[in-house]
Design a protein around this motif. Structure first.
Motif, mmCIF file in Angstrom:
data_model
loop_
_atom_site.group_PDB
_atom_site.id
_atom_site.type_symbol
_atom_site.label_atom_id
_atom_site.label_comp_id
_atom_site.label_asym_id
_atom_site.label_seq_id
_atom_site.Cartn_x
_atom_site.Cartn_y
_atom_site.Cartn_z
ATOM 1 N N VAL A 50 -40.855 73.419 72.816
ATOM 2 C CA VAL A 50 -40.898 72.087 73.428
ATOM 3 C C VAL A 50 -42.118 71.936 74.336
ATOM 4 O O VAL A 50 -42.583 70.833 74.572
ATOM 5 C CB VAL A 50 -39.582 71.827 74.199
ATOM 6 C CG1 VAL A 50 -39.590 70.464 74.876
ATOM 7 C CG2 VAL A 50 -38.389 71.922 73.266
ATOM 8 N N THR A 95 -34.622 71.113 65.876
ATOM 9 C CA THR A 95 -33.290 71.686 66.121
ATOM 10 C C THR A 95 -32.387 71.480 64.907
ATOM 11 O O THR A 95 -31.657 72.400 64.492
ATOM 12 C CB THR A 95 -32.659 71.034 67.364
ATOM 13 O OG1 THR A 95 -33.582 71.122 68.454
ATOM 14 C CG2 THR A 95 -31.357 71.708 67.743
ATOM 15 N N TYR A 151 -40.323 62.975 79.150
ATOM 16 C CA TYR A 151 -41.018 61.802 78.597
ATOM 17 C C TYR A 151 -40.666 60.549 79.384
ATOM 18 O O TYR A 151 -41.499 59.657 79.559
ATOM 19 C CB TYR A 151 -40.685 61.633 77.112
ATOM 20 C CG TYR A 151 -40.911 62.909 76.336
ATOM 21 C CD1 TYR A 151 -42.157 63.504 76.304
ATOM 22 C CD2 TYR A 151 -39.867 63.546 75.688
ATOM 23 C CE1 TYR A 151 -42.365 64.701 75.647
ATOM 24 C CE2 TYR A 151 -40.062 64.743 75.016
ATOM 25 C CZ TYR A 151 -41.308 65.310 75.001
ATOM 26 O OH TYR A 151 -41.511 66.499 74.347
ATOM 27 N N PHE A 188 -33.179 72.420 78.574
ATOM 28 C CA PHE A 188 -33.418 71.777 77.280
ATOM 29 C C PHE A 188 -33.390 70.262 77.412
ATOM 30 O O PHE A 188 -34.192 69.558 76.806
ATOM 31 C CB PHE A 188 -32.368 72.241 76.264
ATOM 32 C CG PHE A 188 -32.841 72.115 74.844
ATOM 33 C CD1 PHE A 188 -33.472 73.185 74.219
ATOM 34 C CD2 PHE A 188 -32.686 70.934 74.140
ATOM 35 C CE1 PHE A 188 -33.925 73.070 72.919
ATOM 36 C CE2 PHE A 188 -33.137 70.808 72.841
ATOM 37 C CZ PHE A 188 -33.758 71.885 72.221
ATOM 38 N N VAL A 244 -40.376 74.176 67.714
ATOM 39 C CA VAL A 244 -39.001 74.146 68.216
ATOM 40 C C VAL A 244 -38.111 74.978 67.291
ATOM 41 O O VAL A 244 -37.252 75.738 67.750
ATOM 42 C CB VAL A 244 -38.483 72.688 68.307
ATOM 43 C CG1 VAL A 244 -36.994 72.658 68.662
ATOM 44 C CG2 VAL A 244 -39.286 71.916 69.340
ATOM 45 N N ALA A 259 -36.726 69.272 79.389
ATOM 46 C CA ALA A 259 -37.962 69.428 78.616
ATOM 47 C C ALA A 259 -37.937 68.618 77.319
ATOM 48 O O ALA A 259 -38.957 68.106 76.880
ATOM 49 C CB ALA A 259 -38.188 70.906 78.291
ATOM 50 N N GLY A 260 -36.773 68.489 76.714
ATOM 51 C CA GLY A 260 -36.689 67.830 75.410
ATOM 52 C C GLY A 260 -36.651 66.325 75.462
ATOM 53 O O GLY A 260 -36.951 65.657 74.475
ATOM 54 N N ALA A 261 -36.285 65.767 76.607
ATOM 55 C CA ALA A 261 -36.194 64.300 76.689
ATOM 56 C C ALA A 261 -36.568 63.778 78.072
ATOM 57 O O ALA A 261 -37.316 62.813 78.184
ATOM 58 C CB ALA A 261 -34.777 63.845 76.333
ATOM 59 N N VAL A 298 -38.507 67.030 68.444
ATOM 60 C CA VAL A 298 -37.732 68.146 69.007
ATOM 61 C C VAL A 298 -36.332 68.168 68.394
ATOM 62 O O VAL A 298 -35.819 69.225 68.001
ATOM 63 C CB VAL A 298 -37.664 68.036 70.551
ATOM 64 C CG1 VAL A 298 -36.666 69.029 71.133
ATOM 65 C CG2 VAL A 298 -39.047 68.266 71.159
ATOM 66 N N TYR A 330 -41.982 62.481 70.215
ATOM 67 C CA TYR A 330 -41.713 63.900 70.466
ATOM 68 C C TYR A 330 -40.230 64.185 70.700
ATOM 69 O O TYR A 330 -39.752 65.282 70.374
ATOM 70 C CB TYR A 330 -42.561 64.411 71.639
ATOM 71 C CG TYR A 330 -44.017 64.574 71.269
ATOM 72 C CD1 TYR A 330 -44.384 65.357 70.179
ATOM 73 C CD2 TYR A 330 -45.017 63.946 71.983
ATOM 74 C CE1 TYR A 330 -45.710 65.514 69.823
ATOM 75 C CE2 TYR A 330 -46.353 64.099 71.635
ATOM 76 C CZ TYR A 330 -46.694 64.876 70.553
ATOM 77 O OH TYR A 330 -48.009 65.025 70.201
ATOM 78 N N THR A 331 -39.506 63.234 71.255
ATOM 79 C CA THR A 331 -38.061 63.419 71.388
ATOM 80 C C THR A 331 -37.429 63.599 70.005
ATOM 81 O O THR A 331 -36.593 64.487 69.787
ATOM 82 C CB THR A 331 -37.420 62.219 72.114
ATOM 83 O OG1 THR A 331 -38.011 62.105 73.409
ATOM 84 C CG2 THR A 331 -35.916 62.397 72.265
#
Lengths: 562, 104
Positions: free
Chosen positions: A75, A314, B70, B62, A67, B65-67, A310, A306-307
């Motif tokens: 991601v 950042t 899941y 973003f 990331v 894909a980032g949250a 990521v 993973y949240t």
């Protein structure tokens, strides 16, 4: 010895003691106890242990690094790693638990009633296991060298790290077996998650604004360090989706074309169901239903993990660049505020937030992730050598004690091979490649697993017509295509298709399916397929296990009441 | 264990076959939704207007894909596991299985 060395040794020693305390006594251990923890591991414990198995240093440091260096394109790794458990839940978890014992080769050998299939699967499992194990051993050596910088007993720092990690974890697994390893891995994952939560809370309390950071980072074109004529400088990255336009942090294209994104996702999605060290954990669930529930918990844990990863990738990109004055320790690691090696992202973030203590915590967590994954891999190796090769080929009249002893020797032997290979690799040259080399080998493991094992496992569970010859053909075709594609990509890195060849599963897996089906149609399936089907898709064994558990609970309650 | 199980628990071939077919439908159905959801994201890059649009201050892609993914995986997994376990519970084993077993 500095604080970091002391911390690393304390962690290793603690994990070993925990495992040994929880271990089955070596003389009383049956093969069910040693390999499967008596098949009495609870849903949450097993889910945490699977996470400990699955989330290696590549997940802990690598996702944040991906990331950091490529924004949204990084991601995809996190998404693919997490997504892999959905097909496991849908197609594999419950039937695998109901039918299988000990290992994936054992499952295939029993279901297809063929020792040839069992041995072919052992070969594939060894390729996958070593593809994972060697880079983990290398990572432990490099981590020790970075953190401690000195060796013991005449060994240099790198060798000390490799030997210490492999010896400790081999001892833990050999004595602790599946029960000790399960608890150690569960504790390790909780620690890993706690470190991520702590770091996330620390950066947020330090004033990090996630929304604003993503927006700010996306204002400018994405620039990363590039070596040009021996000089490293920042260069604007071209978008792989729209050539001629610059890549941006919150938009796709910094690294992958559309085809590249899809092939990476499919490779990671299908690879998980063929990873021996992860799938072996399903045999420890009490029932097939519990195996499904375990996977739901894994999906929840993976989502949180993973949240956070990521977000922290950042945060590293934003906070390192925003430092008012670059500290001296960071100057050598960065070019104009951007890390030369993206895998330092979490380490640098830890040090910015909490100084040397923060750096040590992150480094210890990375080492714990390595060790946890190594433990699972060594157990998978033990099961395939000790059970599938020794008990089924070398000595078919082996006693329980002999089978367990063979497993323990396999653990020691596999750890020794991994350590020897890791020691022979040149750590200096690897430092330049690391963790690219690690990520590459792990991707290879996923590709081989998804190409050779996953299609055969799914067909074996869901198609009555699958035969032993078909399974061998499928594994051979899928495995060979994956390995050849990968080697071509490594030998011809400048070729246009090289990137796609590193993730060959979308081509190799269908080829494996076609080969398996065509060969199966020309050969006879096992004669007892109806009985085999009842074990795979029936729940009689589950109901029996649940009834025994209820009766046991009743007995305990009656004793308590008396 | 399986042999033991056979003494007091039994699934007839017809029952197993019916469950197998139902479970296969469930698995394939959920898998189609899963693959669709996964591949929708890279394919959404082609629909750049939507993908590069914004949800509040966030880029849509973003956030998803980032949250968001899941959450999608978890909800999908929870639904599939509940349905599959429920189907097995209803279609296999006789209703009298636990008649002599008051502890439920």
């Amino acid at each position: 010895m500095n604080v970091a060395a002391a911390a690393l040794i304390v962690v290793l020693a603690t994990l070993t003691i925990v495992a040994l305390l929880l271990a089955v006594g070596p003389r009383r251990a049956s093969s069910i106890d040693f390999y499967l923890a008596g098949q009495r591991i609870g849903v949450v414990t097993n889910a945490l242990a699977i996470c400990g198995d699955y989330f290696s240093a590549a997940s802990f440091l690598g996702v944040a690094a991906a990331v950091y260096v490529s924004g949204l394109d990084g991601v995809w790794y996190a998404a693919g790693f997490a997504a892999g458990f959905v097909p496991v839940l849908l197609f594999v978890a419950a039937p695998l638990r109901r039918f299988g014992q000990f290992s994936l080769p054992d499952f295939l050998g029993r279901r297809l009633e063929s020792e040839r299939v069992r041995l072919a699967a052992v070969c594939v499992v060894q390729v996958i296991t070593l593809s994972y194990l060697v880079p983990q051993a290398v990572a432990s050596g490099i981590t020790w060298r970075l953190m401690v910088g000195s060796g013991v007993l005449g060994l240099d720092a790198y060798a000390t790290g490799v030997v210490l990690a492999t010896t400790t974890i081999a001892g833990l697994v050999a004595f602790g077996g599946m029960r000790g390893t399960t608890w150690a891995q569960a504790v390790q994952f909780v620690f890993l998650m706690a470190v991520l939560v702590w770091l996330a809370a620390a950066v947020l309390s330090d004033g990090f604004d996630y929304t604003r950071a993503v927006a700010d980072l996306s204002q400018e074109p994405l620039r990363n360090p590039v070596a040009v004529d021996g000089d490293v400088r920042l260069e604007t990255q071209d978008s792989a989706l729209r050539p001629g336009t610059p890549a941006r942090f919150d938009q796709p294209g910094a690294r992958y074309s559309l085809t590249g994104q899809i092939t990476l996702l499919i490779t990671l999605m299908l690879g998980t169901a063929g990873l021996p060290h992860v799938m072996n954990r399903y045999f420890t669930s009490p029932t097939g239903r519990e195996a499904r529930r375990t996977t739901v918990w894994v999906l929840a844990a993976a989502g949180i993990f993973y949240t956070l990863a990521v977000m922290l990738g950042t945060a590293a990109r934003s906070m390192i660049a925003a430092l008012p004055a670059t500290p001296s320790w960071l100057t050598a690691l960065t070019v104009e505020g951007v890390l030369r090696i993206p895998e330092h992202a979490l380490l640098a973030l830890g040090r910015i937030i909490a100084g040397d203590a923060g750096l040590t915590i992150i480094a210890v967590a990375a080492l714990v992730a390595v060790i946890s994954t190594m433990a699972g891999l060594l157990l998978a190796a033990a099961a395939s050598w000790g059970h599938d090769v020794y008990a089924f080929v070398v000595n078919r009249r082996a006693t329980q004690h002999q089978v367990v002893l063979a497993g323990r020797l396999a653990v020691v032997g596999t750890a020794a091979v991994a350590a020897a290979v890791a020691l022979r690799l040149d750590p200096t040259s690897l430092s330049a490649l690391f963790p690219s080399a690690v990520a590459t080998m792990v991707t290879w493991a996923f590709a081989v697993a998804g190409s050779a094992l996953t299609p055969v496992i799914v067909l074996t569970i869901w198609w009555r017509g699958m035969t032993a010859a078909g399974a061998v053909a499928g594994m051979a075709v899928g495995g060979v295509i994956a390995i050849v594609a990968f080697l071509v990509a490594l030998l011809e890195p400048d070729w246009t298709l090289a990137g796609l060849l590193l993730t060959p599963t979308p081509v190799a897996a269908p080829c494996a399916v076609v080969a398996a089906v065509r060969v199966s149609r020309r050969t006879a399936p096992p004669g007892r397929v109806t009985q085999l089907w009842a074990r795979l898709h029936g729940t009689a064994a589950d109901r029996h296990a649940e009834r025994i558990a209820r009766l046991t609970l009743r007995g305990v309650q009656a004793e308590d009441a008396a | 264990m399986d042999d033991q199980a056979g003494r007091d628990e039994f699934d007839s071939p017809a029952e197993v076959d019916a469950v197998f077919r139902t479970q296969r439908r469930i698995a394939i159905g959920y898998f189609v939704v899963f693959v669709g959801g996964m591949l929708l994201i890279p394919l959404a890059t082609l629909a750049s207007e939507w993908w590069e649009g914004r949800l509040s201050d966030w880029a849509t892609g973003f956030v998803v894909a980032g949250a968001g993914l899941y959450v999608f995986f978890f909800v999908l997994g929870l639904g599939a596991a509940s349905l599959a376990n429920g189907v097995e519970q209803r279609m296999l084993g006789t209703p009298t299985d636990d008649a002599d077993d008051p502890v439920r």
